[in-house]
Design an enzyme around this catalytic site. Sequence first.
Site, PDB file in Angstrom:
ATOM      1  N   ASP A  79       0.886  -1.161   0.000  1.00 25.61           N
ATOM      2  CA  ASP A  79       0.000   0.000   0.000  1.00 25.61           C
ATOM      3  C   ASP A  79       0.917   1.202   0.000  1.00 25.61           C
ATOM      4  O   ASP A  79       1.824   1.303   0.826  1.00 25.61           O
ATOM      5  CB  ASP A  79      -0.948   0.022   1.195  1.00 25.61           C
ATOM      6  CG  ASP A  79      -2.131   0.954   0.901  1.00 25.61           C
ATOM      7  OD1 ASP A  79      -2.741   0.803  -0.170  1.00 25.61           O
ATOM      8  OD2 ASP A  79      -2.433   1.842   1.717  1.00 25.61           O
ATOM      9  N   SER A  80       0.729   2.052  -0.963  1.00 24.03           N
ATOM     10  CA  SER A  80       1.647   3.171  -1.085  1.00 24.03           C
ATOM     11  C   SER A  80       0.913   4.400  -1.581  1.00 24.03           C
ATOM     12  O   SER A  80      -0.208   4.309  -2.096  1.00 24.03           O
ATOM     13  CB  SER A  80       2.801   2.817  -2.028  1.00 24.03           C
ATOM     14  OG  SER A  80       2.306   2.288  -3.228  1.00 24.03           O
ATOM     15  N   HIS A 194      10.627   4.663  -2.658  1.00 25.86           N
ATOM     16  CA  HIS A 194       9.956   4.136  -1.458  1.00 25.86           C
ATOM     17  C   HIS A 194       9.739   2.628  -1.595  1.00 25.86           C
ATOM     18  O   HIS A 194       9.956   1.866  -0.659  1.00 25.86           O
ATOM     19  CB  HIS A 194       8.626   4.863  -1.238  1.00 25.86           C
ATOM     20  CG  HIS A 194       7.713   4.889  -2.439  1.00 25.86           C
ATOM     21  ND1 HIS A 194       8.144   5.283  -3.696  1.00 25.86           N
ATOM     22  CD2 HIS A 194       6.402   4.566  -2.594  1.00 25.86           C
ATOM     23  CE1 HIS A 194       7.133   5.210  -4.547  1.00 25.86           C
ATOM     24  NE2 HIS A 194       6.071   4.770  -3.905  1.00 25.86           N
ATOM     25  N   ARG A 195       9.334   2.199  -2.812  1.00 23.63           N
ATOM     26  CA  ARG A 195       9.081   0.772  -3.036  1.00 23.63           C
ATOM     27  C   ARG A 195      10.398  -0.006  -3.025  1.00 23.63           C
ATOM     28  O   ARG A 195      10.488  -1.103  -2.488  1.00 23.63           O
ATOM     29  CB  ARG A 195       8.327   0.606  -4.359  1.00 23.63           C
ATOM     30  CG  ARG A 195       7.615  -0.720  -4.502  1.00 23.63           C
ATOM     31  CD  ARG A 195       6.565  -0.694  -5.605  1.00 23.63           C
ATOM     32  NE  ARG A 195       5.424   0.092  -5.196  1.00 23.63           N
ATOM     33  CZ  ARG A 195       5.010   1.198  -5.805  1.00 23.63           C
ATOM     34  NH1 ARG A 195       5.611   1.640  -6.879  1.00 23.63           N
ATOM     35  NH2 ARG A 195       3.969   1.856  -5.345  1.00 23.63           N
TER      36      ARG A 195
END
Length: 207
Positions: A79-80, A194-195
């Site tokens: 979830d981002s 971020h991922r």
Amino acid sequence: MGNASWLKQGTLVLASNNKGKISEFEKMFAELKLPVNVIPQGQLNIPDAIEDGLSFIENAIIKARHAAKISGKPAIADDSGLCVPVLGGAPGIYSARYAGDHGNDAANNEKLLHDLKPFRNADQAIEGMFVCVLALVTHAEDPLPQIFQGFWHGEILEAARGEHGFGYDPLFWLPELQISSAEMSKQEKNKISHRGQAMQRFRESLI
């Protein structure tokens, strides 16, 4: 220290139907060289879960449990989204449907630019942060989901730049590199995004 006993099951379901995310994950999983097949949930005809949590962590767990329950296999979910402090953290967990229509990148970007207009100041950049939470469950009722988080700090541009990526990438400016996220190759982005950071923590849990 992570418990990687789920690896013995041979298959890990990726709880996403988002083409952009799946493409990034497939590249990252290939680099991990895991001894498992990572299967996007769409290949198993698993529909999207109802994301009714109020945080990235809650929604990642909801999605992972949903995929694990239907498939009977371990599942990992992402979830981002983008958080902008001057907007109280919005778009946040609603990033993909900020303008109302799920996955409409152009409308979401337009709404973000519109909402930021009152905060624009020639002397000060508007800070933003991409957040990624990965949740891994070994089965649907796993009482101890493993959580891996990544944070990517940048600024929000006044106009889109770049042709790559998806979502808010064209508006996400990296001052230290002097490029937008959408001007990076997938490989460059995966190293620092971020991922990419969350996946790095996932990788470390397997060692």
